[in-house]
Scaffold this motif. Sequence first.
Motif, PDB file in Angstrom:
ATOM      1  N   THR A  43       0.475  -1.129   0.433  1.00  0.00           N
ATOM      2  CA  THR A  43       0.040   0.111  -0.115  1.00  0.00           C
ATOM      3  C   THR A  43       0.734   0.923  -0.274  1.00  0.00           C
ATOM      4  O   THR A  43       1.523   1.763   0.524  1.00  0.00           O
ATOM      5  CB  THR A  43      -1.060   0.391   1.462  1.00  0.00           C
ATOM      6  OG1 THR A  43      -1.814  -1.030   1.522  1.00  0.00           O
ATOM      7  CG2 THR A  43      -1.777   1.136   1.110  1.00  0.00           C
ATOM      8  N   GLY A  96      -9.961  12.789  -1.337  1.00  0.00           N
ATOM      9  CA  GLY A  96      -8.773  11.977  -0.811  1.00  0.00           C
ATOM     10  C   GLY A  96      -7.405  11.899  -0.787  1.00  0.00           C
ATOM     11  O   GLY A  96      -6.722  10.358  -0.597  1.00  0.00           O
ATOM     12  N   ASP A  99      -4.091  10.248   3.331  1.00  0.00           N
ATOM     13  CA  ASP A  99      -4.670   8.927   4.590  1.00  0.00           C
ATOM     14  C   ASP A  99      -4.587   9.601   5.921  1.00  0.00           C
ATOM     15  O   ASP A  99      -5.718   9.698   6.589  1.00  0.00           O
ATOM     16  CB  ASP A  99      -4.016   7.977   3.725  1.00  0.00           C
ATOM     17  CG  ASP A  99      -4.463   8.239   2.551  1.00  0.00           C
ATOM     18  OD1 ASP A  99      -5.426   7.267   1.908  1.00  0.00           O
ATOM     19  OD2 ASP A  99      -3.520   7.618   1.552  1.00  0.00           O
ATOM     20  N   SER A 346     -10.048   8.452   2.834  1.00  0.00           N
ATOM     21  CA  SER A 346      -8.647   7.273   2.507  1.00  0.00           C
ATOM     22  C   SER A 346      -9.148   6.252   1.745  1.00  0.00           C
ATOM     23  O   SER A 346     -10.385   5.616   2.657  1.00  0.00           O
ATOM     24  CB  SER A 346      -8.092   7.453   3.878  1.00  0.00           C
ATOM     25  OG  SER A 346      -7.295   5.889   3.430  1.00  0.00           O
ATOM     26  N   LYS A 347      -8.564   5.628   1.476  1.00  0.00           N
ATOM     27  CA  LYS A 347      -9.331   3.986   0.237  1.00  0.00           C
ATOM     28  C   LYS A 347      -8.127   3.745   1.283  1.00  0.00           C
ATOM     29  O   LYS A 347      -8.923   1.948   1.063  1.00  0.00           O
ATOM     30  CB  LYS A 347      -8.492   4.044  -1.013  1.00  0.00           C
ATOM     31  CG  LYS A 347      -9.739   4.980  -1.534  1.00  0.00           C
ATOM     32  CD  LYS A 347      -9.356   5.016  -3.434  1.00  0.00           C
ATOM     33  CE  LYS A 347      -9.917   6.107  -3.931  1.00  0.00           C
ATOM     34  NZ  LYS A 347      -9.425   6.547  -5.383  1.00  0.00           N
ATOM     35  N   TYR A 348      -7.277   3.732   2.285  1.00  0.00           N
ATOM     36  CA  TYR A 348      -6.511   2.502   3.039  1.00  0.00           C
ATOM     37  C   TYR A 348      -6.391   2.595   4.531  1.00  0.00           C
ATOM     38  O   TYR A 348      -5.280   3.047   5.387  1.00  0.00           O
ATOM     39  CB  TYR A 348      -5.229   2.956   2.657  1.00  0.00           C
ATOM     40  CG  TYR A 348      -5.171   3.039   0.774  1.00  0.00           C
ATOM     41  CD1 TYR A 348      -5.312   1.599   0.189  1.00  0.00           C
ATOM     42  CD2 TYR A 348      -5.175   4.123   0.188  1.00  0.00           C
ATOM     43  CE1 TYR A 348      -5.499   1.920  -1.316  1.00  0.00           C
ATOM     44  CE2 TYR A 348      -4.536   4.220  -1.286  1.00  0.00           C
ATOM     45  CZ  TYR A 348      -4.733   2.479  -1.449  1.00  0.00           C
ATOM     46  OH  TYR A 348      -4.705   2.889  -3.350  1.00  0.00           O
TER      47      TYR A 348
END
Length: 465
Positions: A43, A96, A99, A346-348
């Motif tokens: 990631t 986004g 993060d 955030s996608k993570y």
Amino acid sequence: MKKYLLLIVIGIVLLASSLALPQEDPLAYYKQAKINWRAFEGTQLTIGLNKHPFTESLRPLLPHFEELTGIKVAYVILPEEEFFEKLLIDLSSGGGIFDVYMTSPMFEWRYQYAGWIEDLNQFWNNSELTDQEWYDRDDFYEKPLRANMWDGTIGGGLGQGRWNAIPVMAEFFCQVYREDLREKWGLTVPTNYPDLLTTLTKAAEMGKKETPQVYGVANRGIKSWSTVHSGYFTAFSTYGQKDINPDLTAAINTPEAKEITQIWVDILQKAGPPGWPNYTWYDAKQNYAAGRFYEITDCDFFAATYENPAQSVVAGKNGYALPAAAPDGNITSNMWTWALGMSSFSKYKEAAWLFLLWATAPQTMLDGTLIHDNFNPTRKSVWENPAVIEKTMKWGTEPGQYRKIVDDMYAMYGDIRWTPNPDVTTVGDIWAEALHEAYEGKKPVEQALEDAAAKINEWMTKWKK
């Protein structure tokens, strides 16, 4: 004082063993945690950072996180005003990009209401992501930790409900002065605000005879909430005043508020530098360290710069004192705490949580303070670390002078003084404009505060039930 000396002696014995593990393997400490650090390998996270000593303490440590987790970290560093603008654009657009980002309670109140910041409780209570015993959250000082928690009640609710961010440093506001000049000029350390005005006015006059000229006092001055926040709000709250009443009307126009504001404006006019309205906190800190001022009532953690000979011509020449007192003897200080929060866009998020755990773990924060000068630490174990004690004991006119102020701030005088509400920075901006109007002579202090109060009342109407 004996307590500190004893801790130093003990520290010399313990230091080698306490740091031996990280020196042999910088990741060994983190591998003790019951956390699968490699769970999100591959990631990439992007971190939004303000130009600040904390940022400079974190950057050299980032390779450790990448090696531990296999997660890559990119970061963006911007000066404070630009940082908040860019962050606002990212959050309000749902982009986004960031993060994780640096934040503080005053901004979190807005972010929380808008749904832009994650509640960290959901990650803290997930045993697959968190080893609570290893992390030791109780090691944080209560005030900065609770300041980053809020239940959403406008006008209250601090320290309850959501956990928005993890504090990485805390600052209070104290008097810092040139001890060498104080002795040379025959001045005393002020204990109340009228004395402060008199002393700084004398210092400004004496400073005209120095080459280069030494000005009386450094204070931040840009037309922003941040100018209100530091030394001024400390004086304001010391006089028992609040920004907002319980009914959400402005409280900045009371007789006591006008009295202390008049003193503050007089100090700036008689002892401040030319161009005060353009002074940022960066300017105030750097110019004091350059020897251009006698006194500064601003962040206590600036001491790490003042006492570093590589960054300061006044290292070893400074005295530290609590803020001046009100007529009734009361002393308070405002508090600011930088913290790390997680974007709701955030996608993570799980990987971002591992970053937050690592960045705020005891060993990371000890390395950031001891090696890279991140002051004041928010973990008790870091502030009480023997090597940190040894480093900071020398700051001041007598051993332990600086440390005692920080201890007293955490224990008695310091806390966040703003009233929680999503528009707190707008309230501060309006207030700062009034200070400018009074300083520039456009309005008497009384009229400037009355007009600002009317604007704040209009702005806050939407939050009244």
